[in-house]
Design a protein around this motif. Sequence first.
Motif, PDB file in Angstrom:
ATOM      1  N   PRO B  71       0.816  -1.212   0.000  1.00 48.08           N
ATOM      2  CA  PRO B  71       0.000   0.000   0.000  1.00 48.08           C
ATOM      3  C   PRO B  71       0.856   1.271   0.000  1.00 48.08           C
ATOM      4  N   ILE B  72       1.998   1.187   0.673  1.00 51.16           N
ATOM      5  CA  ILE B  72       2.873   2.368   0.700  1.00 51.16           C
ATOM      6  C   ILE B  72       3.344   2.703  -0.718  1.00 51.16           C
ATOM      7  N   PHE B  73       3.795   1.677  -1.447  1.00 45.78           N
ATOM      8  CA  PHE B  73       4.225   1.856  -2.842  1.00 45.78           C
ATOM      9  C   PHE B  73       3.098   2.451  -3.655  1.00 45.78           C
ATOM     10  N   ARG B  74       1.896   1.893  -3.391  1.00 43.31           N
ATOM     11  CA  ARG B  74       0.720   2.324  -4.149  1.00 43.31           C
ATOM     12  C   ARG B  74       0.489   3.804  -3.908  1.00 43.31           C
ATOM     13  N   LEU B  75       0.532   4.189  -2.626  1.00 44.40           N
ATOM     14  CA  LEU B  75       0.315   5.592  -2.285  1.00 44.40           C
ATOM     15  C   LEU B  75       1.444   6.435  -2.862  1.00 44.40           C
ATOM     16  N   PHE B 112       4.260   2.597 -11.488  1.00 44.03           N
ATOM     17  CA  PHE B 112       5.060   2.189 -10.338  1.00 44.03           C
ATOM     18  C   PHE B 112       4.165   1.631  -9.224  1.00 44.03           C
ATOM     19  N   GLY B 113       3.074   2.369  -8.950  1.00 40.44           N
ATOM     20  CA  GLY B 113       2.173   1.958  -7.870  1.00 40.44           C
ATOM     21  C   GLY B 113       1.609   0.580  -8.108  1.00 40.44           C
ATOM     22  N   GLN B 114       1.220   0.338  -9.350  1.00 40.41           N
ATOM     23  CA  GLN B 114       0.607  -0.953  -9.660  1.00 40.41           C
ATOM     24  C   GLN B 114       1.573  -2.091  -9.392  1.00 40.41           C
ATOM     25  N   LEU B 115       2.841  -1.865  -9.749  1.00 38.46           N
ATOM     26  CA  LEU B 115       3.828  -2.924  -9.541  1.00 38.46           C
ATOM     27  C   LEU B 115       4.051  -3.163  -8.055  1.00 38.46           C
ATOM     28  N   GLY B 116       4.134  -2.082  -7.307  1.00 36.12           N
ATOM     29  CA  GLY B 116       4.316  -2.210  -5.854  1.00 36.12           C
ATOM     30  C   GLY B 116       3.165  -2.979  -5.242  1.00 36.12           C
ATOM     31  N   MET B 117       1.985  -2.619  -5.710  1.00 36.27           N
ATOM     32  CA  MET B 117       0.778  -3.274  -5.214  1.00 36.27           C
ATOM     33  C   MET B 117       0.826  -4.769  -5.515  1.00 36.27           C
ATOM     34  N   ALA B 118       1.298  -5.083  -6.713  1.00 35.76           N
ATOM     35  CA  ALA B 118       1.356  -6.486  -7.119  1.00 35.76           C
ATOM     36  C   ALA B 118       2.226  -7.265  -6.141  1.00 35.76           C
ATOM     37  N   LEU B 119       3.336  -6.683  -5.737  1.00 32.62           N
ATOM     38  CA  LEU B 119       4.222  -7.371  -4.796  1.00 32.62           C
ATOM     39  C   LEU B 119       3.539  -7.538  -3.438  1.00 32.62           C
ATOM     40  N   GLY B 120       2.908  -6.473  -2.961  1.00 31.28           N
ATOM     41  CA  GLY B 120       2.237  -6.528  -1.657  1.00 31.28           C
ATOM     42  C   GLY B 120       1.114  -7.534  -1.643  1.00 31.28           C
ATOM     43  N   ALA B 121       0.338  -7.515  -2.729  1.00 30.33           N
ATOM     44  CA  ALA B 121      -0.792  -8.434  -2.800  1.00 30.33           C
ATOM     45  C   ALA B 121      -0.304  -9.873  -2.837  1.00 30.33           C
ATOM     46  N   GLY B 122       0.832 -10.097  -3.545  1.00 32.18           N
ATOM     47  CA  GLY B 122       1.387 -11.435  -3.612  1.00 32.18           C
ATOM     48  C   GLY B 122       1.768 -11.928  -2.229  1.00 32.18           C
ATOM     49  N   GLU B 123       2.318 -11.041  -1.410  1.00 34.33           N
ATOM     50  CA  GLU B 123       2.726 -11.424  -0.060  1.00 34.33           C
ATOM     51  C   GLU B 123       1.531 -11.867   0.784  1.00 34.33           C
ATOM     52  N   GLY B 124       0.366 -11.272   0.517  1.00 33.25           N
ATOM     53  CA  GLY B 124      -0.848 -11.648   1.268  1.00 33.25           C
ATOM     54  C   GLY B 124      -1.205 -13.102   1.067  1.00 33.25           C
ATOM     55  N   SER B 222      -5.865  -0.091   8.283  1.00 32.21           N
ATOM     56  CA  SER B 222      -5.148   1.058   7.737  1.00 32.21           C
ATOM     57  C   SER B 222      -4.498   0.747   6.397  1.00 32.21           C
ATOM     58  N   PHE B 223      -4.171  -0.532   6.148  1.00 27.95           N
ATOM     59  CA  PHE B 223      -3.642  -0.874   4.819  1.00 27.95           C
ATOM     60  C   PHE B 223      -4.649  -0.490   3.753  1.00 27.95           C
ATOM     61  N   LEU B 224      -5.894  -0.856   4.020  1.00 29.51           N
ATOM     62  CA  LEU B 224      -6.950  -0.530   3.069  1.00 29.51           C
ATOM     63  C   LEU B 224      -7.176   0.970   3.064  1.00 29.51           C
ATOM     64  N   GLY B 225      -7.034   1.577   4.229  1.00 26.87           N
ATOM     65  CA  GLY B 225      -7.210   3.023   4.316  1.00 26.87           C
ATOM     66  C   GLY B 225      -6.229   3.744   3.401  1.00 26.87           C
ATOM     67  N   ILE B 226      -4.988   3.269   3.410  1.00 24.60           N
ATOM     68  CA  ILE B 226      -3.977   3.889   2.537  1.00 24.60           C
ATOM     69  C   ILE B 226      -4.382   3.718   1.080  1.00 24.60           C
ATOM     70  N   LEU B 227      -4.869   2.529   0.763  1.00 20.16           N
ATOM     71  CA  LEU B 227      -5.289   2.284  -0.620  1.00 20.16           C
ATOM     72  C   LEU B 227      -6.444   3.205  -1.008  1.00 20.16           C
ATOM     73  N   GLN B 228      -7.376   3.389  -0.047  1.00 18.48           N
ATOM     74  CA  GLN B 228      -8.511   4.271  -0.356  1.00 18.48           C
ATOM     75  C   GLN B 228      -8.047   5.704  -0.554  1.00 18.48           C
ATOM     76  N   THR B 229      -7.088   6.133   0.290  1.00 22.46           N
ATOM     77  CA  THR B 229      -6.520   7.471   0.141  1.00 22.46           C
ATOM     78  C   THR B 229      -5.889   7.603  -1.233  1.00 22.46           C
ATOM     79  N   ASN B 230      -5.102   6.600  -1.563  1.00 25.87           N
ATOM     80  CA  ASN B 230      -4.419   6.630  -2.842  1.00 25.87           C
ATOM     81  C   ASN B 230      -5.402   6.672  -4.000  1.00 25.87           C
ATOM     82  N   ARG B 231      -6.468   5.902  -3.834  1.00 28.86           N
ATOM     83  CA  ARG B 231      -7.431   5.838  -4.937  1.00 28.86           C
ATOM     84  C   ARG B 231      -7.947   7.232  -5.269  1.00 28.86           C
TER      85      ARG B 231
END
Lengths: 210, 303, 595, 177
Positions: B71-75, B112-124, B222-231
């Motif tokens: 989410p940080i990368f995404r933001l 860039f954000g999308q790629l970061g997100m891809a890594l984070g989502a993979g970790e989940g 808050s992870f989702l919160g960051i994503l919502q902020t970013n969105r």
Amino acid sequence: MTKETKHNPSILENNGLPEFERDYFCDARPEQSRPLAKYIEKFLNWARANSLWLLGFGTGCGAVELRPLMTARYDMYRYGIAPRPTPRQSSVFIIGGYASVKTTKRIIRSYEQMQQPKFVIALGSCPINGGMYWDSYNTINRIDHYIPVDVYIAGCMPRPESIIAGFDLLKKLIKEGQAEGANKYIENLDWYKANQKKIIKDWNMPDYNW
Amino acid sequence: MADILRTALYLFISVFVILNYGLLLNGLVRKIVARAHGRVGPPIWQPWLDILKTYAKRSAISHGVMFFLGPIFRLAGGLGTYLFIPAIYGSVMFANLSFSGDLLLVMYFIFFGQLGMALGAGEGGHPNSAIAVGRGLSQMTSFELPFALSVIALAIQYHSLSITEIVAAQQGGILNWTIFTNPLATFAGLFALLGMNMHSPFDIVLAPQEVPIGPPTEMQSSFLGILQTNRAIFLSAKLVLFMNLYLGGATNIFAMMLKTFMLYMLSVVVGVSFPRFRTEQSIRFFLGVPTLLGLAAVIIFML
Amino acid sequence: MSLKDILSPFYVWKRAFEKPYTTANPLTDRPGAPRYRGFHDNDMEKCIGCGTCADICQNAAIDMVPVEGIQTSKEDSGLRPKIDYGRCCWCALCVDICTTNSLNMTREYTWVDTDPDKFRILAGAQENFWTGKETGYKLGEGYKLLDHDRITMPMVDPKEGIKSFIELVKGYSKEQAIKEADRCVQCGLCIATCPAHMDIPNYIKAIREDNIPEAVRILYETNPMSATCGRICTHRCEEVCSIGVNGDPIAIRWLKRYIIDQVDRKEIAKILRNEFKPNGKKVAVIGAGPAGLSAAYYLTTVGYSVTIFETNEKAGGMVRYGIPEYRMPYEQLDKDIDAILDMGVELKTGVEIGVTESFDDIYKNYDAVFLSVGLQDSYSLSITGEHLPGVIPGIQLLDDVTKGQIPDLGKKVIVIGGGNTAMDAARTARRLAANVTILYRRREEDMPADQEEIEEAKREGVKFITRAIPVHIDLGENKKIILHWNKAEMLDQGPGKRPKPVLIVGEAYTEAVDTVISAIGQSPIYKLLPEEIGSQIKFKREKVITDKYGQTSLPKIFAGGDIVNDIADAISAIADGHRAAQGIDLYLSKQVKVK
Amino acid sequence: MKEIIQRLKQQFTISNVNQQRVDLTFLSVKKEQAVSLISYLRDFEKFSHLVFLTAVDRVEDIQFQLTYMLHNYNTHQDLGIRVLIDREKAEMASIHHLWKQAGTYQRELKEMFGIDFPGSPRVDESFILEGWDNIPPMRRDFDTKKYSEETYFPRPGRESHDPESYMKSKLYPEGDA
């Protein structure tokens, strides 16, 4: 309900899991969450009450009554209610009527994966006292023995209007700060776990899911 | 030093405004979409409530460092995109960090954000995340092509890679806008925008009935919160970028709101009307007409 | 793909400019349909607590619980349905089956609560948010789960009937009986009302299952004279039948008769297979009426040796000598009596206590004495001329006819009275080819006789004059007697009291008839009791005072039947006999005065 | 249908042929011949669809009755094949090689009735009743109401009265007949 003060050491060692899987799951007791300072909590509760994301897990016949809520006629979105496909993001779990043992196992897993604060609405007769399936070999009679429930809605099945009324009551409870089911669950974890383990014979899952 | 502080303050105000504008846009569009469904729709302030509620969750769980960084990368992607775009032409406060080669940097940040997100989502570790990430990246690659072609055509046309200069070149009348001076590149770009906004028919990433919610399946609190902020920020950033590139930018905040709203409505109108494409349909679509339009735009200006 | 394919989807946006379909406030704007099945409502006044709703509920959602303020009476169990909404599935079978139509459903369907233990409610008794709300689902017109119509009993045509003493009721066939038994909901309300507390639901169930031996066994548990009761019982059970609230009550009496008609005397003994050890104690029963026979039967089954003393030539008492043959054929009565005698009961007939046998001897020789001598004397009319020839008591007429001494009644007969004896006497007179008129001092609805007796009498051509009080009787010409009577009006005696007939001045009539039969009631004769014993027994208004086991103030003497109870019908007498048998057993096995 | 029965009779011992409707017939066959009969029907008589496979617990006769319902898409005929098997040692030859989906039915029958189908895929894995440790619930000697009351915490606080005995206690208590 009996409240055990002493913790039962036999749970939360993930005994139900095979040896090699135990490392994957945490076996620490979950902790109760504390509300924030009075007015901040009140404000947050207002936000929580008006943004109810419900878990899209149709556990029984009630699942079919949730669909009309999304339609133009009832439009639950205007009350701040929206379905979420994952327990991680949901705050409301609707037990949609009867729950077989197999479903109950999934209900418990899903419920535990929801983040606090979380709320449960039990729909229809079945979760209250068994309903039509009161003498079934495979259907539980009362859901409040397995997870804490905030609001019950009578009916078989309740009409969508009744479900809206149930949400209204839930909102009231949240705003008053009374919907603390998640804390109640953690406080009485041993009791709930004992009940759950009584009916779920193959406990091949972690004792608590984060 | 004072310059830096002033810039920081301006950036803060700029981000704050664009965040709330993004949320407002979200709330407004939900209302409009609801009306198209024949519904009343949620109140316009619903996005604020949702984001507040998500941040106010009392517990959160992490699946590891990458899950946290996702989410940080995404933001960072969203903020980065926005911070290098001059939001309002001629305004000091909303000029952000625009510089002469910013268009390239912005194009990098968008992805860039999308790629970061891809890594984070993979970790989940959730299978739905992995499926959706795969779909998302495939689609991204395909709408990247018309978008890149469109940007190249613009760079050739305006002999610049600076967004500020491109906006400046479009000033002086409605007919100076790229949409009139270079309609082919504009349409290629707008098609790419449809894909970028992930509304139907290009919502295979979130695909509510298939991979329920896609990459953020495991994201909560808050992870989702960051994503919502970013969105909210990322949405506005994209719209501002497209406004700058194709619609002559904006000289004041109202013009910006009007133009970005119109741009967003393009996605919404199309989204409500059409059902979802499958992944391969989506890719085939982007590699078809939009790519050809982009190519044509580039070729015309090369000549 | 044409341009139309691309453009036409945008047509959906036209809806954005229309009014939304959303219901503004779903909680109030969308009430249930007129026949919506919401929460239950129960009319406390109409409900009789039969529990049929609880029985039919597939989810075991209904409990029958006592309700404050509702008394248990013979027509009402005092219980009311309490519905568990943690079980109810709103199938409305309980509403469909409700025998009184008291249970309905409202249109209220929303009930949310935080306490799961609250979802149980006494519909109609507990105040709640749907109290007084509009009724939704109720039993539809022309739709019923219960069968309200009794299977018609085949009868001899009245015109044929009055020609002889042939039995009028033909009895059910097997198909008819099973069909009639099928109407029963097995609520059991009738048991309390039956003086003998017979297990009615279970013998009806046995009929439905075509298990006659089981049915006979159930009958004999509480009543050893079912062939008799199956014909002439006053069937108070049918008055409280829950099916009777909205339809014809189950023909309990005819079903009992059906059971016993299926078996003969030998089979009864085989079914009962009473195995008892004689305990060496002796009990004397004086009077072989229903009470005496019943006491004798139950005493024998527990090992007593019983001797019955009877003045008449045959046993049966008032059932034989007070009920005409067209209602109570003698061979059926004999079947009952023989089955009892088969048990080993000794019957001595033609014994007149005080004349051929001394009461003192009996009192000394037996361990206990059961007194069931019945009412043998008629009440007098207490008017001048009642002792004229041609004025006879009703029971004497019936007695004479039974014994084959057919009296000459003449052409025109007046019967005074409104009870069953009056009807029997009138209809017997009809069979002796007389024109019969019944004179009764009150209205027809006040008559103590059974409704069907009255109707049958009318069908047989008996005329009724009500609110007519006989004043005096004169001797007329040609052996005729003249009855003077006066019209009366009913004077209200205030709430709860029976209206009293009062003469209307100036409305006097006379009637010249051949015979006047008085049938206004009977009284007992205690002359068989010696002075010293009679003085130790307590009486009240000519009736013997006993405890609930029939024991009199003299511990060794028990009494039952018409000399004890006020109802004075066969089934009460049988119940008395059964209770006295239990009392005698308790008394003799423990040698204590039972209380 | 009659011709099919005739042809069947030449090869197999079949009994109790009962044509219930124009398009629905039942017949009984011995346990040993059942699989080859079904196989024959599938391959030569075009009964290509296995509609269902179910069981009836005939506890009084100490037998299970299996019913294989087959359908012919050409003639739209349904044919039910009834097989009686021993209840004490409930075992039947598997037909999963004829229809793959029969494996699912057989898994269910194993779980619900305790009828074994040796060789059937995953037949020993639990299907719906995860971790069931009682007698199979569809067997008629299993008391489901009792099991439910003992296991699933029926809500306390309920009591009911029988009108008959309640009236007795109120109107004519103790001792009376």
